[in-house]
Design an enzyme around this catalytic site. Structure first.
Site, short mmCIF file in Angstrom:
data_model
loop_
_atom_site.label_atom_id
_atom_site.label_comp_id
_atom_site.label_asym_id
_atom_site.label_seq_id
_atom_site.Cartn_x
_atom_site.Cartn_y
_atom_site.Cartn_z
N GLN A 162 2.60 -0.99 -5.05
CA GLN A 162 2.45 -1.94 -6.16
C GLN A 162 2.03 -3.32 -5.63
OE1 GLN A 162 6.20 -2.06 -8.29
NE2 GLN A 162 5.62 -0.34 -9.57
N ILE A 189 0.45 -4.29 -2.94
CA ILE A 189 -0.88 -4.45 -2.35
C ILE A 189 -1.95 -4.65 -3.43
CG2 ILE A 189 -1.61 -2.02 -2.32
CD1 ILE A 189 -1.84 -4.21 0.76
N ARG A 190 -1.60 -4.35 -4.69
CA ARG A 190 -2.57 -4.58 -5.75
C ARG A 190 -2.92 -6.06 -5.91
NH1 ARG A 190 -4.00 -1.17 -9.20
NH2 ARG A 190 -5.73 -2.61 -9.00
N GLU A 210 -0.26 -4.17 8.17
CA GLU A 210 0.81 -3.20 8.00
C GLU A 210 1.02 -2.39 9.27
OE1 GLU A 210 0.45 -0.63 4.59
OE2 GLU A 210 2.31 0.42 5.04
N TYR A 211 2.25 -2.03 9.52
CA TYR A 211 2.64 -1.12 10.59
C TYR A 211 1.85 0.16 10.42
CZ TYR A 211 6.04 1.36 13.57
OH TYR A 211 6.65 2.07 14.56
N SER A 212 1.19 0.63 11.48
CA SER A 212 0.27 1.76 11.34
C SER A 212 0.94 3.08 11.67
CB SER A 212 -0.93 1.57 12.27
OG SER A 212 -1.66 2.77 12.36
N ASP A 248 -1.50 -17.85 -0.20
CA ASP A 248 -1.39 -19.27 -0.55
C ASP A 248 -0.45 -19.43 -1.74
OD1 ASP A 248 -2.88 -19.54 -3.14
OD2 ASP A 248 -4.53 -18.80 -1.92
N HIS A 256 -0.66 -20.85 -4.69
CA HIS A 256 -1.15 -20.54 -6.03
C HIS A 256 -1.08 -19.04 -6.30
CE1 HIS A 256 -3.65 -20.16 -9.56
NE2 HIS A 256 -4.48 -19.41 -8.90
N ARG A 261 5.90 -10.34 -10.88
CA ARG A 261 6.85 -9.44 -10.24
C ARG A 261 8.30 -9.90 -10.33
NH1 ARG A 261 3.93 -4.86 -10.32
NH2 ARG A 261 1.90 -5.17 -9.37
#
Lengths: 301, 301, 301, 301
Positions: free
Chosen positions: C109, C111-112, C120-122, C212, C214, C223
């Protein structure tokens, strides 16, 4: 008149032939395609291409396989729901490409909207035309005395005439000198990328500008607003009329929730609730600043 | 088979009727519209809409009034010039919208490309289907011993069988439990937004994904590359084939300058120049790190 | 407890030494730096770096040469003005970098929100830890009967127990199998990029996320809202508390105008005006849809 | 000289006091903070704030809890690896904020880089200063005869003098008229948002510009390149020197892989391979266009 006969002919030719497509079509938008809508004294805006329609917004929101079998009224309700709850991504699924001719100082405001694609006519590569924006008399306004970035009452008589003379003469002289510096007759001729620096900000430029519907609505909300400078607002208003024909349901929702909507701060909402309960709220008891209170009263009396 | 008969029917219906438009059309792309290209065991990719063609790239680069009267060969030259000199904005003037069905772990890589518009099927709102990606035997590879994020040789025999059994059984059990928890028969039934957390990353999701051609090329350069994970690479390859039919000239330039191109560091360029001058450059005299030298030798021997 | 002793030691070490800087500093934010705030059962959020403070917003809005000699009250007024009039760019001049540990379905959710930077941890490169989100009993809710994407009343007794058992057992089994497939004892060992597909969406991942102010406010407005899923809302609420300490004036304006603000459609504003004038507006005379009217009444009675 | 004594004093004051922070610090960047680097005749660029250092790039790439205990040489190797393989997100974890004073025609090129945050001095709200860019004699070049968007040989003697006279006189006259139109002595005074349209594109403006390191590198690659117009290139070169002091390892990798790197098309790589094999490749056998072949020979002889 912004167009040459050659340009008129190119547009007429582009409008003369339809071809079959399997894609979604907006009849309202087809009527606008390529047509030059005049704006200001030499400007224009015209639709060069578009993607999607009202149904495409719903189709994406539903991630559906077909165009959907829902009734138009269902689509309208879904679109209003999406707009009301700030679901922006379905509106991003429509896209439009404009060709715009506009004064440089308007272009400088416009380009601040970054979520768009732009190809501007290059004054490094090409020579600009001798076309400058000169305000009509009914737009020749004094600095506002209450708003630091706005206009007040109209200039009149000799003052108005003096301003118009200055703008016209300085523009013509600057362009004459631009041509003089570029000329290769009897001299080397200054590079175009340098000569252009002599041209004032009311010269016209043009660009292709492509934007999705969500970001276009954001642009229109800010630039069709009465706080926006008149010279960009007229472009925004022209685009509003076009978008209304393109996606009538989405535009109606935009008009109700954004253009015609009101944002209340927590304090303003509280003040309204107290009023509804019969209390007489004053500036002193509102908790608002002077500026907020003034803006509140403009809307709510 | 990724499609139900209903979905097949919806696609067939969408492809049955053409309508006239004044817009630019790509015949190669019209043939792809709505058609589902299968990818992996249950995935698909299909074009839902597009804007522009090769000529539209040139039209924007020239900020022209019409479609342009230039020969196709002029367009091809301009497109190659734009690609070679990293003029990205004209390619942004084409846009494409895909409907993609893909495993969640592929979706998680894909979404890292941020300059695109996405509407994903919502597992808060809807119930996911019982469809999971199970690798084909020729993709069941061991961890690479030289590349920390890649695959090595194929698993075989009992080990391969064990892996397939685990993946299938765990997926089926997870989905059974997903249904059990959601069920409202004799119980309240867990909220969908919670129940979905039990589903593994090889379950399929789907989305509408819209992107401009410049950013699509960037995606394809990274994801059609042999370093990309196989499961996303097959989607990228399918899209490459589609884009080739849509904008053949732009794709040819992309293939030559990006997909088939080589980036040399300053050190690598220096090494090549020394070689061309007849010198035998070794790792020790190259100034490169071990990793760089290995990659250099892979290309240049 | 989300941290290992080694991680605790690394954080303690990072907090042990201050160094001099000429940059703007927020004392409230220095107190948060590197500290891990626990979220959910194994998650965390911590500030890794930041840029700017309340004064930096004003400094950018004024394009000034120094930090400004204006009083703090002037800054507060300017910040409120900027927020009220949707001047977003000055708020973009502050930046924050978080380290977040979160379940995969929350990450999907999160990352949208695209206007942010993410590392991100791979799971192609590394092996994930055995840590899964299991809801606390007071969050184990049934599907809402009025909201298609929300929760209703709590599950109880045997049903609640059954769900918890499923989630725990399926997670443990999936992780056992993940390890089995990866193992190189007596077998080749499946590639990490493939084995991970067996892991459910409640496994924890982690990332660095930079944004940032804003765009962070935009994220928090959506959220931290009560419509957001609980599992992402608790992260947003933790961030709200941090931001309040970082830029107290900007946060206060955000709280008044966004979090606590109300958006009225044109129709809703009209209904309120009629009410203020003494008229009794009903659903039938409001011009609103059922859904809009219900939401209107929730706020205004 | 671009700064007034007041501005000098503000900068001196800002540089006079250090305060303790727990954040990552770049000593090389602290030395630059607030200092005005002169560019062109009246321009400047100065660092107002920054976030991160070389180690922060690696810390994000590793999603680590502390600053990392790896040796500096490991960081350098990782940074080179990330740059070589186009891993852009770790570089996005550093951020820098500049205050820039620059001619409007340079600002118009600069703003085309959209992935940045900008606050520009508002000519709707404030009155611009009487400062114009006049090229130095060694930059007064003729239009290139081979490059449609470049400069050729220098203007000389009377032609050069004529150009300088035009630029200076037109600028002064335009500014005199700007003041005349704004004046409220004995008249209403034209609105600032209108009066500014008379000012030519060589007038100076200023802005705060904030960008992450990845996008800054992209900007610098294009604008520090010899194809970029001189007047923006000198800003890019000043920024290159600053970035080199800020993140020396990242800058070294950027210099080797991007600034000093070479992009080969598939055809060019093929031609090089044939040459290395001893073949004499000519234009006719290269498969390249005239333009590509010329550019190829410029690099490879």
């Amino acid at each position: 008149m912004p167009l040459t006969p050659d340009q008129e002919a190119e547009i007429a030719e582009a409008r003369a032939t339809t071809r079959p497509t399997l894609r979604a079509i907006s009849d309202g938008m087809e009527a606008h395609l390529y047509v030059a809508h005049p704006v200001l004294d030499h400007g224009l805006i015209r639709v060069v291409d578009y993607m999607g329609d009202d149904a495409a917004i719903c189709q994406a929101a539903r991630v559906s396989y077909g165009r959907g079998t829902k009734a138009v009224s269902d689509d309208a309700g879904l679109i209003r729901y999406l707009m009301r709850h700030w679901h922006s991504t379905p509106f991003e699924m429509c896209e439009v490409k404009f060709h715009v001719k506009l004064p440089v100082f308007v272009a400088r405001q416009w380009i601040r909207h970054r979520t768009a694609n732009v190809n501007e006519y290059s004054a490094r590569y090409s020579i600009l035309d001798r076309e400058f924006y000169i305000p009509a008399p009914d737009q020749l306004a004094a600095q506002s005395t209450v708003n630091n970035q706005g206009r007040g009452e109209l200039l009149e008589g000799a003052e108005a005439q003096r301003v118009l003379d200055i703008l016209r003469e300085d523009a013509m002289r600057a362009y004459d000198h631009y041509e003089d510096m570029l000329s290769t007759e009897g001299q080397k001729g200054l590079a175009r990328e340098l000569a252009r620096m002599n041209l004032p900000a009311n010269i016209y430029t043009q660009w292709y500008w492509k934007c999705d519907l969500h970001n276009l609505f954001h642009f229109l909300r800010l630039r069709a607003d009465h706080h926006a400078q008149y010279e960009i607002r007229v472009y925004a208003q022209t685009m509003c009329a076009i978008v209304k024909d393109w996606v009538p349901q989405a535009y109606a929702a935009f008009e109700d929730y954004r253009l015609g909507g009101v944002n209340l701060s927590g304090k303003a909402a509280e003040a309204l609730k107290r009023r509804l309960a019969g209390e007489a709220v004053t500036f002193e008891t509102s908790g608002m600043s002077r500026g907020e209170w003034r803006e509140f009263c403009e809307v709510w009396g």
